[in-house]
Design a protein around this motif. Sequence first.
Motif, PDB file in Angstrom:
ATOM      1  N   LYS A  73       1.503   6.010  14.490  1.00  0.00           N
ATOM      2  CA  LYS A  73       1.179   4.598  14.432  1.00  0.00           C
ATOM      3  C   LYS A  73       1.817   3.463  14.881  1.00  0.00           C
ATOM      4  CE  LYS A  73      -1.101   4.838  10.148  1.00  0.00           C
ATOM      5  NZ  LYS A  73      -2.594   4.851   9.563  1.00  0.00           N
ATOM      6  N   TYR A  74       2.766   3.744  14.125  1.00  0.00           N
ATOM      7  CA  TYR A  74       3.488   2.698  13.429  1.00  0.00           C
ATOM      8  C   TYR A  74       5.332   2.809  14.092  1.00  0.00           C
ATOM      9  CZ  TYR A  74       0.330   1.524   9.936  1.00  0.00           C
ATOM     10  OH  TYR A  74      -1.216   1.156   8.782  1.00  0.00           O
ATOM     11  N   TYR A  75       5.594   3.945  14.714  1.00  0.00           N
ATOM     12  CA  TYR A  75       6.822   4.514  15.539  1.00  0.00           C
ATOM     13  C   TYR A  75       6.901   3.281  16.387  1.00  0.00           C
ATOM     14  CZ  TYR A  75       9.671   5.765  18.696  1.00  0.00           C
ATOM     15  OH  TYR A  75      11.104   5.747  19.464  1.00  0.00           O
ATOM     16  N   GLU A  76       6.167   2.861  17.278  1.00  0.00           N
ATOM     17  CA  GLU A  76       6.383   0.925  18.513  1.00  0.00           C
ATOM     18  C   GLU A  76       5.351   0.058  17.512  1.00  0.00           C
ATOM     19  OE1 GLU A  76       6.559   3.031  22.244  1.00  0.00           O
ATOM     20  OE2 GLU A  76       7.749   2.753  22.340  1.00  0.00           O
ATOM     21  N   PHE A  77       5.942  -0.240  16.759  1.00  0.00           N
ATOM     22  CA  PHE A  77       4.806  -0.893  15.989  1.00  0.00           C
ATOM     23  C   PHE A  77       5.721  -2.170  15.328  1.00  0.00           C
ATOM     24  CE2 PHE A  77       2.726  -2.254  11.990  1.00  0.00           C
ATOM     25  CZ  PHE A  77       1.325  -2.889  12.490  1.00  0.00           C
ATOM     26  N   ASP A  78       5.446  -3.516  15.701  1.00  0.00           N
ATOM     27  CA  ASP A  78       6.363  -4.561  15.551  1.00  0.00           C
ATOM     28  C   ASP A  78       5.746  -6.037  14.826  1.00  0.00           C
ATOM     29  OD1 ASP A  78       8.723  -5.510  15.318  1.00  0.00           O
ATOM     30  OD2 ASP A  78       8.542  -6.729  16.773  1.00  0.00           O
ATOM     31  N   GLU A  79       4.719  -5.670  13.613  1.00  0.00           N
ATOM     32  CA  GLU A  79       4.313  -6.835  12.993  1.00  0.00           C
ATOM     33  C   GLU A  79       5.421  -7.041  11.566  1.00  0.00           C
ATOM     34  OE1 GLU A  79       0.048  -7.262  11.925  1.00  0.00           O
ATOM     35  OE2 GLU A  79      -0.455  -5.725  14.099  1.00  0.00           O
ATOM     36  N   LYS A  80       4.905  -8.328  11.060  1.00  0.00           N
ATOM     37  CA  LYS A  80       5.556  -8.609   9.707  1.00  0.00           C
ATOM     38  C   LYS A  80       4.268  -8.379   8.365  1.00  0.00           C
ATOM     39  CE  LYS A  80       9.153  -9.336  11.834  1.00  0.00           C
ATOM     40  NZ  LYS A  80       9.744  -8.893  12.423  1.00  0.00           N
ATOM     41  N   GLY A  81       5.471  -7.332   6.941  1.00  0.00           N
ATOM     42  CA  GLY A  81       4.242  -7.217   6.214  1.00  0.00           C
ATOM     43  C   GLY A  81       5.229  -5.782   5.728  1.00  0.00           C
ATOM     44  N   THR A  82       4.398  -5.196   4.636  1.00  0.00           N
ATOM     45  CA  THR A  82       4.773  -4.530   3.550  1.00  0.00           C
ATOM     46  C   THR A  82       3.998  -2.900   4.592  1.00  0.00           C
ATOM     47  OG1 THR A  82       4.590  -6.329   2.184  1.00  0.00           O
ATOM     48  CG2 THR A  82       5.121  -4.313   1.383  1.00  0.00           C
ATOM     49  N   TYR A  83       4.569  -1.941   3.835  1.00  0.00           N
ATOM     50  CA  TYR A  83       4.250  -0.425   3.641  1.00  0.00           C
ATOM     51  C   TYR A  83       4.269  -0.082   2.951  1.00  0.00           C
ATOM     52  CZ  TYR A  83       5.902  -0.886   8.911  1.00  0.00           C
ATOM     53  OH  TYR A  83       5.700  -1.555  10.032  1.00  0.00           O
ATOM     54  N   TYR A  84       2.823   0.967   2.338  1.00  0.00           N
ATOM     55  CA  TYR A  84       2.703   1.089   0.934  1.00  0.00           C
ATOM     56  C   TYR A  84       2.703   3.290   1.452  1.00  0.00           C
ATOM     57  CZ  TYR A  84       1.330  -3.834   0.557  1.00  0.00           C
ATOM     58  OH  TYR A  84       1.215  -4.784  -0.119  1.00  0.00           O
ATOM     59  N   CYS A  85       2.611   3.261   0.594  1.00  0.00           N
ATOM     60  CA  CYS A  85       2.447   4.980   0.313  1.00  0.00           C
ATOM     61  C   CYS A  85       0.890   5.192   0.951  1.00  0.00           C
ATOM     62  CB  CYS A  85       2.585   5.879  -0.917  1.00  0.00           C
ATOM     63  SG  CYS A  85       2.496   7.487  -1.127  1.00  0.00           S
ATOM     64  N   SER A 160       4.528   8.389   9.517  1.00  0.00           N
ATOM     65  CA  SER A 160       3.434   7.258  10.200  1.00  0.00           C
ATOM     66  C   SER A 160       2.124   7.507   9.014  1.00  0.00           C
ATOM     67  CB  SER A 160       2.994   6.903  11.585  1.00  0.00           C
ATOM     68  OG  SER A 160       4.011   6.010  11.971  1.00  0.00           O
ATOM     69  N   ILE A 161       1.825   9.058   9.300  1.00  0.00           N
ATOM     70  CA  ILE A 161       0.445   9.117   8.962  1.00  0.00           C
ATOM     71  C   ILE A 161       0.726   8.887   7.070  1.00  0.00           C
ATOM     72  CG2 ILE A 161       1.034  11.428   8.422  1.00  0.00           C
ATOM     73  CD1 ILE A 161      -1.571  11.698   9.414  1.00  0.00           C
ATOM     74  N   SER A 162       2.111   9.247   6.309  1.00  0.00           N
ATOM     75  CA  SER A 162       2.520   8.809   5.244  1.00  0.00           C
ATOM     76  C   SER A 162       2.219   7.058   4.075  1.00  0.00           C
ATOM     77  CB  SER A 162       3.890   9.560   4.480  1.00  0.00           C
ATOM     78  OG  SER A 162       3.620  11.134   5.250  1.00  0.00           O
ATOM     79  N   LEU A 163       2.078   6.519   4.845  1.00  0.00           N
ATOM     80  CA  LEU A 163       2.031   4.822   5.545  1.00  0.00           C
ATOM     81  C   LEU A 163       1.013   4.199   5.612  1.00  0.00           C
ATOM     82  CD1 LEU A 163       5.629   4.343   7.102  1.00  0.00           C
ATOM     83  CD2 LEU A 163       5.642   4.945   4.558  1.00  0.00           C
ATOM     84  N   ASP A 164       0.800   2.749   4.909  1.00  0.00           N
ATOM     85  CA  ASP A 164      -0.607   2.693   5.028  1.00  0.00           C
ATOM     86  C   ASP A 164       0.562   0.773   4.909  1.00  0.00           C
ATOM     87  OD1 ASP A 164      -2.764   3.853   4.727  1.00  0.00           O
ATOM     88  OD2 ASP A 164      -3.206   3.225   3.100  1.00  0.00           O
ATOM     89  N   PHE A 165      -0.240   0.150   6.124  1.00  0.00           N
ATOM     90  CA  PHE A 165       0.391  -1.276   6.070  1.00  0.00           C
ATOM     91  C   PHE A 165      -1.029  -2.814   6.353  1.00  0.00           C
ATOM     92  CE2 PHE A 165       0.932  -4.534   9.473  1.00  0.00           C
ATOM     93  CZ  PHE A 165       2.587  -4.678   8.840  1.00  0.00           C
ATOM     94  N   GLU A 166       0.455  -3.457   5.794  1.00  0.00           N
ATOM     95  CA  GLU A 166      -0.905  -4.835   5.041  1.00  0.00           C
ATOM     96  C   GLU A 166       0.439  -5.562   5.973  1.00  0.00           C
ATOM     97  OE1 GLU A 166      -1.772  -7.274   1.869  1.00  0.00           O
ATOM     98  OE2 GLU A 166      -1.506  -5.222   1.074  1.00  0.00           O
ATOM     99  N   PRO A 167      -0.618  -6.487   6.606  1.00  0.00           N
ATOM    100  CA  PRO A 167       0.277  -7.682   7.482  1.00  0.00           C
ATOM    101  C   PRO A 167       0.508  -8.909   6.569  1.00  0.00           C
ATOM    102  CG  PRO A 167      -1.460  -7.478   8.123  1.00  0.00           C
ATOM    103  CD  PRO A 167      -1.960  -6.509   7.311  1.00  0.00           C
ATOM    104  N   LEU A 168       1.579  -9.193   6.452  1.00  0.00           N
ATOM    105  CA  LEU A 168       1.922 -10.941   5.954  1.00  0.00           C
ATOM    106  C   LEU A 168       1.362 -11.362   6.265  1.00  0.00           C
ATOM    107  CD1 LEU A 168       4.186 -11.909   4.396  1.00  0.00           C
ATOM    108  CD2 LEU A 168       5.110 -12.913   6.548  1.00  0.00           C
ATOM    109  N   GLN A 169       0.297 -12.388   5.282  1.00  0.00           N
ATOM    110  CA  GLN A 169      -0.614 -13.622   5.197  1.00  0.00           C
ATOM    111  C   GLN A 169       0.243 -14.546   5.313  1.00  0.00           C
ATOM    112  OE1 GLN A 169      -3.344 -12.929   5.145  1.00  0.00           O
ATOM    113  NE2 GLN A 169      -3.090 -10.795   5.084  1.00  0.00           N
ATOM    114  N   ASN A 170      -0.042 -14.874   6.929  1.00  0.00           N
ATOM    115  CA  ASN A 170       0.432 -16.805   7.112  1.00  0.00           C
ATOM    116  C   ASN A 170      -0.269 -17.825   5.919  1.00  0.00           C
ATOM    117  OD1 ASN A 170       2.053 -15.924   8.973  1.00  0.00           O
ATOM    118  ND2 ASN A 170       0.981 -15.707  10.339  1.00  0.00           N
ATOM    119  N   LYS A 171       0.337 -18.717   5.260  1.00  0.00           N
ATOM    120  CA  LYS A 171       0.247 -19.313   4.248  1.00  0.00           C
ATOM    121  C   LYS A 171       0.453 -20.439   4.723  1.00  0.00           C
ATOM    122  CE  LYS A 171       0.209 -16.384   0.209  1.00  0.00           C
ATOM    123  NZ  LYS A 171       0.135 -15.833  -0.499  1.00  0.00           N
ATOM    124  N   THR A 172      -0.345 -21.560   5.188  1.00  0.00           N
ATOM    125  CA  THR A 172      -0.369 -22.886   5.668  1.00  0.00           C
ATOM    126  C   THR A 172      -0.772 -23.945   5.288  1.00  0.00           C
ATOM    127  OG1 THR A 172      -2.559 -22.851   7.124  1.00  0.00           O
ATOM    128  CG2 THR A 172      -0.121 -21.990   8.254  1.00  0.00           C
TER     129      THR A 172
END
Length: 172
Positions: A73-85, A160-172
């Motif tokens: 799921k994260y091979y061609e994934f291009d969002e900004k954020g942090t990857y977790y175990c 990818s399966i070993s990773l979780d992803f949290e998108p960057l939160q836009n702070k406006t």
Amino acid sequence: MRLFYKILWGLILIISSCNTIAQSQNFKTKNPYYSRIDTKILDVPNSEWKKILNRELYQVARQAATETAFVGKYYEFDEKGTYYCAVCGNPLFLSTAKFETTCGWPSFYKPLRKNSVTYKEDNSYNMIRIEVLCGRCNSHLGHIFDDGPEPTGKRFCMNSISLDFEPLQNKT
């Protein structure tokens, strides 16, 4: 009126951080060891992980299997954020360290922090490689190679399966 907005903004930040802490304590799973804020090293036997993790994640993370190339799921994934175990919630990589490759797995040129990952020699399949493990729970993440981009020249080739992803939160 400014005081009203300051109070309102403060309440929003408090609610937001409570939500983040709740998520980090038990994200996407009933796993009692999953935390995005606790960095204490875990010593959990595989017999316990087997009860908690789904079959696919257990095979990759705890038995060092490899997911099929080009389908994660994260091979061609291009969002900004942090990857977790995906096993324990340990912060591993920032999206700013991710780069495009043709290897079939998501690749990064550096971990988030020095203790995010550990390394172990892997002599499986008649190859000599360096295995990358989660620095908190010792789960298999992938391997590291010396063909990455500057500034490190490293390629952390992760499942990818070993990773979780949290998108960057836009702070406006």
